[in-house]
Design a protein around this motif. Sequence first.
Motif, mmCIF file in Angstrom:
data_model
loop_
_atom_site.group_PDB
_atom_site.id
_atom_site.type_symbol
_atom_site.label_atom_id
_atom_site.label_comp_id
_atom_site.label_asym_id
_atom_site.label_seq_id
_atom_site.Cartn_x
_atom_site.Cartn_y
_atom_site.Cartn_z
ATOM 1 N N GLY A 78 0.784 -1.235 0.000
ATOM 2 C CA GLY A 78 0.000 0.000 0.000
ATOM 3 C C GLY A 78 0.814 1.282 0.000
ATOM 4 N N TYR A 79 2.120 1.174 -0.199
ATOM 5 C CA TYR A 79 2.984 2.355 -0.198
ATOM 6 C C TYR A 79 3.123 2.924 -1.605
ATOM 7 C CZ TYR A 79 4.607 1.264 4.540
ATOM 8 O OH TYR A 79 4.683 1.029 5.878
ATOM 9 N N GLU A 80 3.344 4.215 -1.662
ATOM 10 C CA GLU A 80 3.666 4.884 -2.920
ATOM 11 C C GLU A 80 4.771 5.895 -2.653
ATOM 12 O OE1 GLU A 80 0.659 7.888 -4.220
ATOM 13 O OE2 GLU A 80 -0.468 7.105 -2.510
ATOM 14 N N ILE A 81 5.570 6.158 -3.686
ATOM 15 C CA ILE A 81 6.639 7.142 -3.533
ATOM 16 C C ILE A 81 6.010 8.532 -3.569
ATOM 17 C CG2 ILE A 81 8.711 8.145 -4.564
ATOM 18 C CD1 ILE A 81 9.408 5.355 -5.604
ATOM 19 N N ILE A 82 6.275 9.302 -2.531
ATOM 20 C CA ILE A 82 5.741 10.654 -2.409
ATOM 21 C C ILE A 82 6.733 11.677 -2.965
ATOM 22 C CG2 ILE A 82 5.015 12.423 -0.753
ATOM 23 C CD1 ILE A 82 3.000 10.163 -1.138
ATOM 24 N N ARG A 83 8.008 11.458 -2.653
ATOM 25 C CA ARG A 83 9.055 12.374 -3.133
ATOM 26 C C ARG A 83 10.387 11.655 -3.062
ATOM 27 N NH1 ARG A 83 11.755 15.016 1.338
ATOM 28 N NH2 ARG A 83 10.698 14.536 3.286
ATOM 29 N N ASN A 84 11.394 12.279 -3.658
ATOM 30 C CA ASN A 84 12.742 11.713 -3.535
ATOM 31 C C ASN A 84 13.743 12.831 -3.338
ATOM 32 O OD1 ASN A 84 13.343 12.717 -6.119
ATOM 33 N ND2 ASN A 84 12.632 10.844 -7.071
ATOM 34 N N ASP A 85 14.856 12.450 -2.758
ATOM 35 C CA ASP A 85 15.957 13.368 -2.484
ATOM 36 C C ASP A 85 17.241 12.605 -2.772
ATOM 37 O OD1 ASP A 85 17.608 15.390 -1.611
ATOM 38 O OD2 ASP A 85 17.183 15.078 0.515
ATOM 39 N N GLY A 86 17.755 12.758 -3.987
ATOM 40 C CA GLY A 86 18.950 12.004 -4.382
ATOM 41 C C GLY A 86 18.640 10.529 -4.460
ATOM 42 N N LEU A 87 19.341 9.730 -3.680
ATOM 43 C CA LEU A 87 19.151 8.283 -3.685
ATOM 44 C C LEU A 87 18.125 7.816 -2.649
ATOM 45 C CD1 LEU A 87 22.859 7.130 -4.120
ATOM 46 C CD2 LEU A 87 21.064 7.241 -5.858
ATOM 47 N N THR A 88 17.450 8.748 -2.022
ATOM 48 C CA THR A 88 16.451 8.411 -1.006
ATOM 49 C C THR A 88 15.049 8.690 -1.528
ATOM 50 O OG1 THR A 88 17.998 8.914 0.782
ATOM 51 C CG2 THR A 88 15.670 8.841 1.361
ATOM 52 N N ASN A 89 14.207 7.660 -1.484
ATOM 53 C CA ASN A 89 12.796 7.798 -1.814
ATOM 54 C C ASN A 89 11.987 7.785 -0.531
ATOM 55 O OD1 ASN A 89 12.938 7.859 -4.661
ATOM 56 N ND2 ASN A 89 13.147 5.638 -4.730
ATOM 57 N N TYR A 90 10.978 8.625 -0.477
ATOM 58 C CA TYR A 90 10.081 8.671 0.669
ATOM 59 C C TYR A 90 8.790 7.960 0.284
ATOM 60 C CZ TYR A 90 13.375 11.826 2.804
ATOM 61 O OH TYR A 90 14.512 12.357 3.352
ATOM 62 N N TRP A 91 8.546 6.842 0.942
ATOM 63 C CA TRP A 91 7.378 6.014 0.678
ATOM 64 C C TRP A 91 6.318 6.307 1.733
ATOM 65 C CZ3 TRP A 91 6.927 2.298 -3.239
ATOM 66 C CH2 TRP A 91 8.096 2.029 -3.960
ATOM 67 N N PHE A 92 5.053 6.419 1.296
ATOM 68 C CA PHE A 92 3.962 6.736 2.221
ATOM 69 C C PHE A 92 2.807 5.773 1.993
ATOM 70 C CE2 PHE A 92 0.220 9.414 3.453
ATOM 71 C CZ PHE A 92 0.528 9.513 4.796
ATOM 72 N N ASN A 93 2.245 5.303 3.091
ATOM 73 C CA ASN A 93 1.062 4.454 3.041
ATOM 74 C C ASN A 93 -0.110 5.305 3.532
ATOM 75 O OD1 ASN A 93 -1.058 2.636 3.772
ATOM 76 N ND2 ASN A 93 0.420 0.967 3.763
ATOM 77 N N ARG A 94 -0.970 5.707 2.615
ATOM 78 C CA ARG A 94 -2.093 6.587 2.961
ATOM 79 C C ARG A 94 -3.070 5.927 3.930
ATOM 80 N NH1 ARG A 94 -1.950 11.029 -0.395
ATOM 81 N NH2 ARG A 94 -0.762 10.749 -2.327
ATOM 82 N N GLU A 95 -3.206 4.621 3.842
ATOM 83 C CA GLU A 95 -4.151 3.909 4.701
ATOM 84 C C GLU A 95 -3.711 3.887 6.159
ATOM 85 O OE1 GLU A 95 -5.718 -0.605 5.045
ATOM 86 O OE2 GLU A 95 -5.818 0.299 3.043
ATOM 87 N N THR A 96 -2.410 3.669 6.397
ATOM 88 C CA THR A 96 -1.911 3.557 7.773
ATOM 89 C C THR A 96 -1.200 4.819 8.256
ATOM 90 O OG1 THR A 96 0.218 2.633 7.082
ATOM 91 C CG2 THR A 96 -1.579 1.070 7.506
ATOM 92 N N GLY A 97 -0.838 5.719 7.326
ATOM 93 C CA GLY A 97 -0.087 6.914 7.700
ATOM 94 C C GLY A 97 1.389 6.653 7.917
#
Length: 97
Positions: free
Chosen positions: A55-74
């Motif tokens: 249930g995660y999706e990539i929200i943003r990235n910063d270089g080699l780091t991706n920020y994954w967010f699960n809208r259902e669980t927060g």
Amino acid sequence: MLKMRTTAIAIPLFLLAACDEGATSSAPAVGSTTDLTPFQGARAGQAELGIQNLGYEIIRNDGLTNYWFNRETGACAAVTTSEGRYSNIVMLPADDC
């Protein structure tokens, strides 16, 4: 001859049943809807689908780091990739995503 045929059928069926039973009870869960840290060290290309299936999706990235967010669980995770693997995974507050 009949005994040999019966044995030839019974043994594969027994082994098949044993394999199916063992696979269900011993299959480890990787990650969860609130924790991606078990994916650390995994090959990025192979693990990405597993993270999306949780249930995660990539929200943003910063270089080699991706920020994954699960809208259902927060749940929010910063996932850093190095040499094709998830080298560091940190679970963060939802506001950081």
